[in-house]
Design an enzyme around this catalytic site. Structure first.
Site, PDB file in Angstrom:
ATOM      1  N   PRO A  31      18.503  28.515   5.122  1.00 47.18           N
ATOM      2  CA  PRO A  31      18.849  29.520   6.122  1.00 47.18           C
ATOM      3  C   PRO A  31      19.155  28.913   7.497  1.00 47.18           C
ATOM      4  O   PRO A  31      19.783  29.545   8.327  1.00 47.18           O
ATOM      5  CB  PRO A  31      17.618  30.433   6.188  1.00 47.18           C
ATOM      6  CG  PRO A  31      16.551  29.776   5.414  1.00 47.18           C
ATOM      7  CD  PRO A  31      17.156  28.692   4.595  1.00 47.18           C
TER       8      PRO A  31
ATOM      9  N   GLU B 110       8.755  28.173   0.777  1.00 44.11           N
ATOM     10  CA  GLU B 110       9.130  28.084   2.190  1.00 44.11           C
ATOM     11  C   GLU B 110      10.184  27.005   2.424  1.00 44.11           C
ATOM     12  O   GLU B 110      10.512  26.703   3.566  1.00 44.11           O
ATOM     13  CB  GLU B 110       7.894  27.805   3.053  1.00 44.11           C
ATOM     14  CG  GLU B 110       6.859  28.911   3.020  1.00 44.11           C
ATOM     15  CD  GLU B 110       7.370  30.221   3.606  1.00 44.11           C
ATOM     16  OE1 GLU B 110       8.062  30.195   4.638  1.00 44.11           O
ATOM     17  OE2 GLU B 110       7.081  31.279   3.017  1.00 44.11           O
TER      18      GLU B 110
ATOM     19  N   ARG C 196      37.218  27.527  -7.376  1.00 46.54           N
ATOM     20  CA  ARG C 196      38.504  28.220  -7.407  1.00 46.54           C
ATOM     21  C   ARG C 196      39.573  27.495  -6.588  1.00 46.54           C
ATOM     22  O   ARG C 196      40.764  27.754  -6.748  1.00 46.54           O
ATOM     23  CB  ARG C 196      38.342  29.669  -6.940  1.00 46.54           C
ATOM     24  CG  ARG C 196      37.832  29.837  -5.533  1.00 46.54           C
ATOM     25  CD  ARG C 196      37.552  31.287  -5.174  1.00 46.54           C
ATOM     26  NE  ARG C 196      38.649  32.185  -5.438  1.00 46.54           N
ATOM     27  CZ  ARG C 196      39.741  32.275  -4.685  1.00 46.54           C
ATOM     28  NH1 ARG C 196      39.852  31.522  -3.604  1.00 46.54           N
ATOM     29  NH2 ARG C 196      40.705  33.113  -4.998  1.00 46.54           N
TER      30      ARG C 196
ATOM     31  N   ASP D 295      44.727  33.737   0.269  1.00 41.60           N
ATOM     32  CA  ASP D 295      43.430  34.411   0.354  1.00 41.60           C
ATOM     33  C   ASP D 295      43.202  34.955   1.750  1.00 41.60           C
ATOM     34  O   ASP D 295      43.755  34.452   2.732  1.00 41.60           O
ATOM     35  CB  ASP D 295      42.288  33.455  -0.010  1.00 41.60           C
ATOM     36  CG  ASP D 295      42.189  33.201  -1.499  1.00 41.60           C
ATOM     37  OD1 ASP D 295      42.726  34.001  -2.275  1.00 41.60           O
ATOM     38  OD2 ASP D 295      41.561  32.196  -1.878  1.00 41.60           O
TER      39      ASP D 295
END
Length: 182
Positions: free
Chosen positions: A88, A115, A153, A168
């Protein structure tokens, strides 16, 4: 491209190899995906991989020794692979970052749990930390699958039309972005 994923739950990540563009990338020979069980790096009878944080605080972290051992196995098969920790605290996964990673010869993805991973592993071995946004997840497997799909991709011959990736929705924003990797 070779991607190794270090995880406590290889069956989660294996699922992405059976579907969509990731399966297509594997079938055309552009992607080799290997899931490595983190417990294979444990040295005790119970195959323990977690412990209390050295710095204190609530929760458990993945011990450095098992992560290092399995990382060493992955590096043996791809010594030039960029080591990525799904975290994160990392740089946000964007189309531009996926395009840059698709140019790498290989990736070694470390999926945290609890954690996270002992900070010493991050300091010693991780080239890049990547986040999928401001959300708390149980581990790094879902972000790893997102990264694998985004990169797969973009590999040559995976999409039916070579212009598809260029058209895209985020491709226009990716063209002029240069990323610095140490």
């Amino acid at each position: 491209m070779q991607i190794d994923v270090i995880t406590l739950f290889p069956e989660l990540v294996d699922a992405v190899a059976r579907c969509g563009m990731v399966r297509q990338a594997i079938s055309v020979g552009e992607l080799e995906l290997t899931c490595r069980q983190l417990r294979d790096g444990a040295t005790d009878r119970r195959r323990t991989v977690d412990d209390r944080s050295y710095g204190g605080g609530p929760g458990m972290v993945l011990q450095p020794e098992p992560v290092r051992a399995v990382l060493e196995q992955a590096r043996a098969t791809q010594p030039r692979g960029k080591v990525v920790y799904l975290s994160p605290q990392g740089q946000c996964l964007t189309d531009a970052l996926a395009r840059r990673l698709a140019l790498e010869p290989g990736l070694i993805l470390i999926c945290g749990r609890y954690e996270g991973v002992d900070q010493r592993v991050i300091d010693e071995a991780v080239d890049l930390e990547i986040s999928v946004g401001d959300v708390v997840l149980s581990g790094g497997e879902v972000p790893a699958m997102m990264l694998i799909d985004a990169v797969a991709r973009l590999l040559p011959g995976v999409l039916g039309d070579s212009d598809s990736a260029a058209q895209d929705s985020f491709a226009e924003h990716s063209k002029d972005i240069l990323l610095y990797f140490e």
